[in-house]
Design a protein around this motif. Structure first.
Motif, short mmCIF file in Angstrom:
data_model
loop_
_atom_site.label_atom_id
_atom_site.label_comp_id
_atom_site.label_asym_id
_atom_site.label_seq_id
_atom_site.Cartn_x
_atom_site.Cartn_y
_atom_site.Cartn_z
N ALA A 126 0.18 9.69 0.15
CA ALA A 126 -1.27 9.78 -0.05
C ALA A 126 -2.00 8.60 0.57
CB ALA A 126 -1.58 9.86 -1.54
N ALA A 127 -1.31 7.45 0.68
CA ALA A 127 -1.93 6.26 1.27
C ALA A 127 -2.27 6.49 2.73
CB ALA A 127 -1.00 5.06 1.12
N ASP A 166 8.21 15.55 4.08
CA ASP A 166 7.11 16.31 4.68
C ASP A 166 6.17 15.40 5.46
OD1 ASP A 166 8.07 18.65 3.60
OD2 ASP A 166 6.79 18.55 1.81
N ALA A 167 6.00 14.17 5.00
CA ALA A 167 5.06 13.25 5.65
C ALA A 167 5.72 12.39 6.71
CB ALA A 167 4.40 12.35 4.60
N CYS A 168 7.02 12.18 6.59
CA CYS A 168 7.70 11.20 7.45
C CYS A 168 8.94 11.81 8.10
CB CYS A 168 8.09 9.98 6.63
SG CYS A 168 8.95 8.69 7.55
N SER A 169 8.98 11.79 9.42
CA SER A 169 10.15 12.24 10.17
C SER A 169 10.81 11.02 10.82
CB SER A 169 9.74 13.22 11.27
OG SER A 169 9.11 14.36 10.72
N VAL A 170 12.13 11.11 10.99
CA VAL A 170 12.87 9.99 11.58
C VAL A 170 13.71 10.49 12.74
CG1 VAL A 170 14.70 8.28 11.20
CG2 VAL A 170 12.97 8.67 9.44
N HIS A 171 13.66 9.77 13.85
CA HIS A 171 14.54 10.05 14.99
C HIS A 171 15.34 8.78 15.27
CE1 HIS A 171 15.92 11.87 18.76
NE2 HIS A 171 15.84 10.64 19.25
N LEU A 172 16.67 8.90 15.18
CA LEU A 172 17.55 7.75 15.41
C LEU A 172 18.06 7.77 16.85
CD1 LEU A 172 19.70 7.79 12.13
CD2 LEU A 172 17.68 6.40 12.63
N VAL A 173 18.07 6.59 17.47
CA VAL A 173 18.62 6.44 18.82
C VAL A 173 19.93 5.67 18.69
CG1 VAL A 173 18.21 5.62 21.16
CG2 VAL A 173 16.28 6.38 19.76
N GLU A 174 21.03 6.40 18.86
CA GLU A 174 22.36 5.83 18.60
C GLU A 174 22.66 4.66 19.53
OE1 GLU A 174 24.41 6.46 16.18
OE2 GLU A 174 23.12 8.04 15.33
N GLY A 175 23.09 3.56 18.93
CA GLY A 175 23.53 2.41 19.70
C GLY A 175 22.43 1.54 20.26
N ALA A 176 21.17 1.91 20.01
CA ALA A 176 20.06 1.17 20.60
C ALA A 176 19.66 -0.01 19.74
CB ALA A 176 18.85 2.09 20.80
N ARG A 215 14.27 3.82 4.11
CA ARG A 215 13.41 3.32 3.03
C ARG A 215 12.01 3.92 3.12
NH1 ARG A 215 9.57 -0.53 1.57
NH2 ARG A 215 9.14 -0.94 3.77
N LEU A 216 11.43 3.91 4.31
CA LEU A 216 10.08 4.44 4.48
C LEU A 216 10.03 5.94 4.22
CD1 LEU A 216 8.92 2.43 7.63
CD2 LEU A 216 8.13 2.13 5.28
N ARG A 217 11.04 6.66 4.67
CA ARG A 217 11.04 8.11 4.42
C ARG A 217 11.16 8.42 2.93
NH1 ARG A 217 14.83 11.94 7.97
NH2 ARG A 217 16.43 10.56 7.10
N SER A 218 11.93 7.59 2.21
CA SER A 218 12.05 7.81 0.76
C SER A 218 10.73 7.53 0.05
CB SER A 218 13.17 6.93 0.18
OG SER A 218 12.82 5.56 0.22
N LEU A 219 9.94 6.58 0.58
CA LEU A 219 8.63 6.28 -0.01
C LEU A 219 7.62 7.39 0.25
CD1 LEU A 219 7.99 2.51 0.86
CD2 LEU A 219 8.34 3.48 -1.41
N LEU A 220 7.68 7.95 1.47
CA LEU A 220 6.63 8.90 1.90
C LEU A 220 7.02 10.35 1.72
CD1 LEU A 220 5.64 7.04 5.19
CD2 LEU A 220 4.48 6.94 2.98
N GLY A 221 8.32 10.64 1.70
CA GLY A 221 8.78 12.01 1.58
C GLY A 221 9.02 12.66 2.93
N ALA A 276 0.83 -1.21 0.00
CA ALA A 276 0.00 0.00 0.00
C ALA A 276 0.86 1.26 0.00
CB ALA A 276 -0.94 -0.01 1.20
N LEU A 277 1.93 1.25 0.81
CA LEU A 277 2.81 2.42 0.88
C LEU A 277 3.60 2.60 -0.40
CD1 LEU A 277 4.16 2.15 4.55
CD2 LEU A 277 2.29 3.57 3.70
N GLU A 278 4.03 1.50 -0.99
CA GLU A 278 4.79 1.59 -2.24
C GLU A 278 3.91 2.07 -3.39
OE1 GLU A 278 6.34 -2.35 -2.50
OE2 GLU A 278 7.76 -2.04 -0.84
N ALA A 279 2.64 1.71 -3.36
CA ALA A 279 1.73 2.12 -4.43
C ALA A 279 1.25 3.56 -4.27
CB ALA A 279 0.51 1.18 -4.46
#
Length: 251
Positions: free
Chosen positions: A184-185, A218-228, A210-216, A177-180
């Motif tokens: 907007a999905a 503006d729609a997708c934010s990422v927070h990384l937790v180092e070493g977790a 990968r998910l951020r590249s699919l959604l963009g 669904a996300l890839e299609a």
């Protein structure tokens, strides 16, 4: 989180093996719940691991009722890992081999170095009931939360196997669904992905990319937790309340 939110946990009956495999039923129940509750307040839905897949599935079906979705180490990565082959082995394994494979996965894929050190240190010198090192309110919370956390690792095998068998199809469906449809999905529902950089189970850092590249962006934010690792991402290395506040300030 309870300073800012009315925090509720949705958990199926683990004594009912069939509930473990009823992904569609669980998602339908949550969709109905958020539809009712969204009439009187904003709803943010958070899911971790397989729960991240389920939270995204709810967003695909009921995004008009959600103010936002938070996916922690989402298992949408499942088809791109070696876990499908491992899951197939576990589903067919006798009890002794299943126990060994579970211990191996937990010991090599689930935790991380800092989490392991913390657990070992606490076994030797437990600070929870020392008021000079652990504030009483925090001690009260930990004494209530730890038994529930431990119980999660003693889930009945039949329930676990049913859940494991439903993970692959659920992840495939959400990914398709996300890839299609891309962003907007999700109908404009903002997504926050919290990912541990040392997650060897779900490969969450690369999955978040990968998910951020699919959604963009503006729609997708990422927070990384180092070493977790997979099970350590929401420990004291992250101030989740602040991370969510910063994310919400963007929209």
């Amino acid at each position: 989180l309870s300073r800012d939110y009315d925090v509720l946990q949705w958990q199926p009956d683990r004594s009912n093996a069939d509930a473990g495999g009823d992904h569609a039923g669980l998602v339908s129940e949550i969709c109905a719940y958020v539809a009712r509750e969204s009439e009187r307040r904003d709803i943010f839905l958070m899911g971790e691991s397989f729960g991240g897949v389920q939270a995204l599935d709810v967003a695909l079906r009921a995004n008009e009722h959600l103010a936002g979705v938070i996916a922690v180490n989402p298992a949408t990565s499942f088809p791109r890992t070696d876990l499908p082959e491992i899951a197939e082995e576990m589903l067919a394994a006798p009890a002794w081999r299943f126990a060994l494979m579970s211990a191996w996965l937990f010991g090599t894929r689930v935790g991380d170095a800092q989490q392991t050190r913390t657990i070992l240190k606490t076994l030797v010198d437990n600070p929870i009931n020392d008021p000079e090192r652990t504030p009483p309110e925090l001690a009260e919370y930990l004494n209530a939360a730890i038994p529930a956390f431990v119980a999660g690792f003693s889930t009945p095998r039949d329930y676990f196997l049913q859940r494991l068998s439903s993970l692959g199809p659920a992840a495939e469906s959400v990914n398709a669904a996300l890839e299609a449809g891309g962003a907007a999905a999700l109908g404009g529902t903002p997504l926050l992905i919290v990912a541990g950089t040392a997650d060897r189970l779900a490969l969450s850092e690369s999955e978040s990319t990968r998910l951020r590249s699919l959604l963009g962006d503006d729609a997708c934010s990422v927070h990384l937790v180092e070493g977790a690792g997979h099970s350590g991402t929401l420990d004291d290395r992250i101030d989740l309340r602040q991370v969510v506040e910063d994310w919400r300030s963007k929209f």
